[in-house]
Design a protein around this motif. Structure first.
Motif, short mmCIF file in Angstrom:
data_model
loop_
_atom_site.label_atom_id
_atom_site.label_comp_id
_atom_site.label_asym_id
_atom_site.label_seq_id
_atom_site.Cartn_x
_atom_site.Cartn_y
_atom_site.Cartn_z
N UNK A 1 6.59 1.09 5.97
CA UNK A 1 5.94 2.12 5.18
C UNK A 1 4.56 1.64 4.73
N UNK A 2 3.63 2.58 4.64
CA UNK A 2 2.28 2.30 4.15
C UNK A 2 2.11 2.97 2.79
N UNK A 3 1.78 2.18 1.77
CA UNK A 3 1.50 2.71 0.44
C UNK A 3 -0.02 2.67 0.25
N UNK A 4 -0.65 3.82 0.10
CA UNK A 4 -2.10 3.89 -0.03
C UNK A 4 -2.50 4.16 -1.48
N UNK A 5 -3.52 3.44 -1.92
CA UNK A 5 -4.11 3.67 -3.24
C UNK A 5 -5.63 3.69 -3.10
N UNK A 6 -6.29 4.35 -4.04
CA UNK A 6 -7.75 4.27 -4.09
C UNK A 6 -8.16 2.94 -4.69
N UNK A 7 -7.43 2.55 -5.73
CA UNK A 7 -7.62 1.26 -6.38
C UNK A 7 -6.28 0.87 -6.99
N UNK A 8 -5.94 -0.41 -6.89
CA UNK A 8 -4.67 -0.87 -7.45
C UNK A 8 -4.69 -0.96 -8.97
N UNK A 9 -5.85 -1.14 -9.56
CA UNK A 9 -5.94 -1.36 -10.99
C UNK A 9 -5.28 -0.22 -11.76
N UNK A 10 -4.32 -0.57 -12.57
CA UNK A 10 -3.61 0.41 -13.37
C UNK A 10 -2.44 1.07 -12.66
N UNK B 1 3.37 1.61 -10.68
CA UNK B 1 3.68 2.75 -9.81
C UNK B 1 3.94 2.30 -8.38
N UNK B 2 3.15 1.34 -7.91
CA UNK B 2 3.35 0.80 -6.56
C UNK B 2 4.68 0.07 -6.49
N UNK B 3 4.98 -0.72 -7.52
CA UNK B 3 6.26 -1.44 -7.55
C UNK B 3 7.43 -0.46 -7.52
N UNK B 4 7.34 0.60 -8.30
CA UNK B 4 8.42 1.60 -8.33
C UNK B 4 8.59 2.29 -6.98
N UNK B 5 7.45 2.58 -6.33
CA UNK B 5 7.52 3.22 -5.02
C UNK B 5 8.19 2.30 -4.00
N UNK B 6 7.91 1.01 -4.09
CA UNK B 6 8.53 0.06 -3.17
C UNK B 6 10.03 0.00 -3.39
N UNK B 7 10.46 -0.13 -4.64
CA UNK B 7 11.89 -0.19 -4.95
C UNK B 7 12.59 1.08 -4.49
N UNK B 8 11.92 2.23 -4.63
CA UNK B 8 12.53 3.52 -4.28
C UNK B 8 12.76 3.68 -2.78
N UNK C 1 0.41 -2.48 0.94
CA UNK C 1 -0.51 -1.69 0.12
C UNK C 1 -1.81 -1.54 0.90
N UNK C 2 -2.14 -0.31 1.25
CA UNK C 2 -3.37 -0.03 1.96
C UNK C 2 -4.31 0.76 1.04
N UNK C 3 -5.35 1.30 1.63
CA UNK C 3 -6.40 1.95 0.84
C UNK C 3 -6.76 3.32 1.40
N UNK C 4 -7.12 4.22 0.50
CA UNK C 4 -7.63 5.52 0.95
C UNK C 4 -8.94 5.37 1.72
N UNK D 1 16.65 -11.82 5.35
CA UNK D 1 15.84 -11.04 4.42
C UNK D 1 16.04 -9.55 4.71
N UNK D 2 16.13 -8.75 3.65
CA UNK D 2 16.28 -7.29 3.79
C UNK D 2 15.00 -6.53 3.49
N UNK D 3 14.09 -7.16 2.76
CA UNK D 3 12.86 -6.47 2.38
C UNK D 3 11.69 -7.42 2.41
N UNK D 4 10.53 -6.87 2.76
CA UNK D 4 9.32 -7.68 2.87
C UNK D 4 8.15 -6.87 2.34
N UNK D 5 7.40 -7.47 1.41
CA UNK D 5 6.24 -6.82 0.80
C UNK D 5 5.07 -7.79 0.88
N UNK D 6 4.29 -7.76 1.97
CA UNK D 6 3.13 -8.65 2.09
C UNK D 6 2.01 -8.19 1.16
#
Length: 230
Positions: A190-199, A203-210, A141-144, A85-90
């Motif tokens: 990498x840690x991707x932080x959001x206040x809320x995932x809704x909507x 954007x999160x998917x694009x950030x992961x691919x990038x 995906x973490x949280x603020x 595996x080259x990538x992992x997104x839990x």
């Protein structure tokens, strides 16, 4: 589906652990569009099949990601069928909270801890894969709320903080492995932080691919805030 672009993730095998959620489905679509080989893993066979239907060509596995033996068996099946595996997104997650500090009960904590358990198990199972990959990437995906925890979400913030600490430890392991081998670091956690995932699922998917568009040392042990002002 849009036309595939020449992304750095092209041809990489990426495992979405708990990939039947909205952000998991968005990530599967984005990864397939970018030319990745995608493995969608979840505990419910019908939900896994539905997610895969939105990402033609994606592979699927059914697994209880909180069961150590099941995760070990998953790793062995993936290796036998697809190699490393080259990538992992839990993406095992969920929200429980409210009621101030007095409302932070043990049942809610146990529910939230499922995400941390899955993170620990899946990253341990595929650690050697990602460390040895020429372009290994792990993200959560973490949280603020980690930066500003509130009493009504203390359980949630604590679990997210633990998850961030775990991922930062993984990042240190990647860097140490590269130093020990006298080579450039090729993997990033990498840690991707959001206040809320809704909507923000796309954007999160694009950030992961990038994450594959730059060298690993640009991303390893980095926190990226996604959303308004992020």
């Amino acid at each position: 589906m849009t036309d595939r672009t020449d992304e750095g993730v092209n041809g990489r095998l990426v495992l979405l652990a708990g990939g039947t959620s909205a952000v998991g489905r968005a990530s599967a679509r984005a990864l397939v569009d970018a030319g990745a080989r995608v493995m969608i893993v979840g505990s419910d066979a019908e939900r896994v099949a539905a997610a895969a239907a939105e990402a033609p060509g994606a592979f699927t596995e059914v697994c209880d990601l909180t069961d150590p033996d099941a995760v070990t068996a998953l790793r062995d099946r993936v290796h036998a069928a697809h190699a490393s595996v080259d990538g992992l997104f839990p993406l095992v997650g969920g929200w429980r909270g409210g009621g101030g500090l007095a409302g932070q009960n043990d049942d809610d904590l146990a529910f939230l801890m499922r995400s941390f358990t899955a993170l620990r198990l899946i990253t341990r199972a595929f650690d050697a894969d990602l460390r040895s990959s020429p372009a290994g990437r792990l993200a959560i995906v973490s949280s603020t709320a980690v930066a500003r925890p509130l009493a009504g979400g203390a359980n949630y913030a604590a679990v997210k903080a633990a998850s961030e600490a775990w991922v930062r430890a993984v990042a240190q392991g990647y860097a140490k492995a590269a130093r020990d081998d006298a080579r450039e670091v090729s993997s990033a956690a990498v840690i991707l932080r959001v206040r809320s995932l809704e909507g923000l699922e796309s954007a999160v998917a694009s950030a992961f691919v990038a994450l594959w568009d730059d060298a690993a040392d640009a991303w390893n042990d980095v926190v990226i805030e996604i959303g308004a002002g992020g």
